[in-house]
Design a protein around this motif. Sequence first.
Motif, mmCIF file in Angstrom:
data_model
loop_
_atom_site.group_PDB
_atom_site.id
_atom_site.type_symbol
_atom_site.label_atom_id
_atom_site.label_comp_id
_atom_site.label_asym_id
_atom_site.label_seq_id
_atom_site.Cartn_x
_atom_site.Cartn_y
_atom_site.Cartn_z
ATOM 1 N N LEU A 56 11.284 -32.007 -4.067
ATOM 2 C CA LEU A 56 10.460 -30.797 -3.956
ATOM 3 C C LEU A 56 11.328 -29.551 -3.801
ATOM 4 N N ALA A 57 12.348 -29.621 -2.942
ATOM 5 C CA ALA A 57 13.233 -28.473 -2.747
ATOM 6 C C ALA A 57 14.022 -28.178 -4.016
ATOM 7 N N GLY A 58 14.561 -29.219 -4.633
ATOM 8 C CA GLY A 58 15.309 -29.034 -5.877
ATOM 9 C C GLY A 58 14.439 -28.484 -6.991
ATOM 10 N N SER A 59 13.188 -28.909 -7.038
ATOM 11 C CA SER A 59 12.260 -28.388 -8.048
ATOM 12 C C SER A 59 12.002 -26.907 -7.841
ATOM 13 N N ALA A 60 11.817 -26.498 -6.591
ATOM 14 C CA ALA A 60 11.577 -25.080 -6.306
ATOM 15 C C ALA A 60 12.801 -24.241 -6.665
ATOM 16 N N ILE A 61 13.972 -24.699 -6.252
ATOM 17 C CA ILE A 61 15.209 -23.951 -6.544
ATOM 18 C C ILE A 61 15.470 -23.929 -8.061
ATOM 19 N N GLY A 62 15.321 -25.058 -8.695
ATOM 20 C CA GLY A 62 15.550 -25.140 -10.149
ATOM 21 C C GLY A 62 14.552 -24.301 -10.935
ATOM 22 N N THR A 63 13.306 -24.266 -10.492
ATOM 23 C CA THR A 63 12.292 -23.448 -11.167
ATOM 24 C C THR A 63 12.655 -21.979 -11.076
ATOM 25 N N ILE A 64 13.047 -21.540 -9.889
ATOM 26 C CA ILE A 64 13.436 -20.133 -9.700
ATOM 27 C C ILE A 64 14.652 -19.825 -10.574
ATOM 28 N N ALA A 65 15.622 -20.718 -10.612
ATOM 29 C CA ALA A 65 16.830 -20.494 -11.423
ATOM 30 C C ALA A 65 16.472 -20.412 -12.911
ATOM 31 N N LEU A 66 15.610 -21.305 -13.382
ATOM 32 C CA LEU A 66 15.245 -21.279 -14.799
ATOM 33 C C LEU A 66 14.421 -20.045 -15.153
ATOM 34 N N VAL A 67 13.555 -19.613 -14.253
ATOM 35 C CA VAL A 67 12.730 -18.427 -14.518
ATOM 36 C C VAL A 67 13.601 -17.173 -14.585
ATOM 37 N N LEU A 68 14.620 -17.103 -13.756
ATOM 38 C CA LEU A 68 15.458 -15.913 -13.713
ATOM 39 C C LEU A 68 16.554 -15.903 -14.779
ATOM 40 N N MET A 69 16.681 -16.941 -15.559
ATOM 41 C CA MET A 69 17.689 -16.966 -16.632
ATOM 42 C C MET A 69 17.323 -16.034 -17.753
#
Length: 178
Positions: free
Chosen positions: A165-178
């Motif tokens: 869950l934490a990795g999904s949240a961090i990864g989602t934010i990283a992918l959105v901000l790319m």
Amino acid sequence: MMSTRALGLGSPLRKTLFSQRTALNQSLVRTTLAKRAVQTESLPPSASNKILNQQRLLRPSSPHFTIYQPQLTWIASIANRATGGALSALLYGFSIAYLVAPGTFDSVHVVEFVAGLPDAVKYAGKALLAAPFMFHSLNGVRHLAWDMTKFMSIKGVYQTGYAVLAGSAIGTIALVLM
């Protein structure tokens, strides 16, 4: 009986007595059961299907949502199936659309269409694609670890669940901000 015990015949005599009683009891049981009237009737296949369908309606769904407290394990399992299905539907839908109308769904047209969208819509679209992708990918890694019999304790299952869950949240934010 004292003399039979002294001679060592007590045990064989008891066996003989009890074996005769057992045989008598067994024959009594057999005759009683044989005389018991049992009514049977043949049912057509449609009637048996109707009975089975009525029984199925009375069974609870699994997991029984009204009884069990929601747990991370079964919520993550349902979410993993839903994200996998959604990502598959998106992939197959876009692939079929490209096959049907290759001029409309080629890379140039898709990039031009996305470039014309407002920034808020772009970020929302990226989040809608990135969140299921990240969750499904990280949960897949979690399942691979389980296949190697790692993190199979209750504590390990919950730790990896929260890590996904934490990795999904961090990864989602990283992918959105790319």
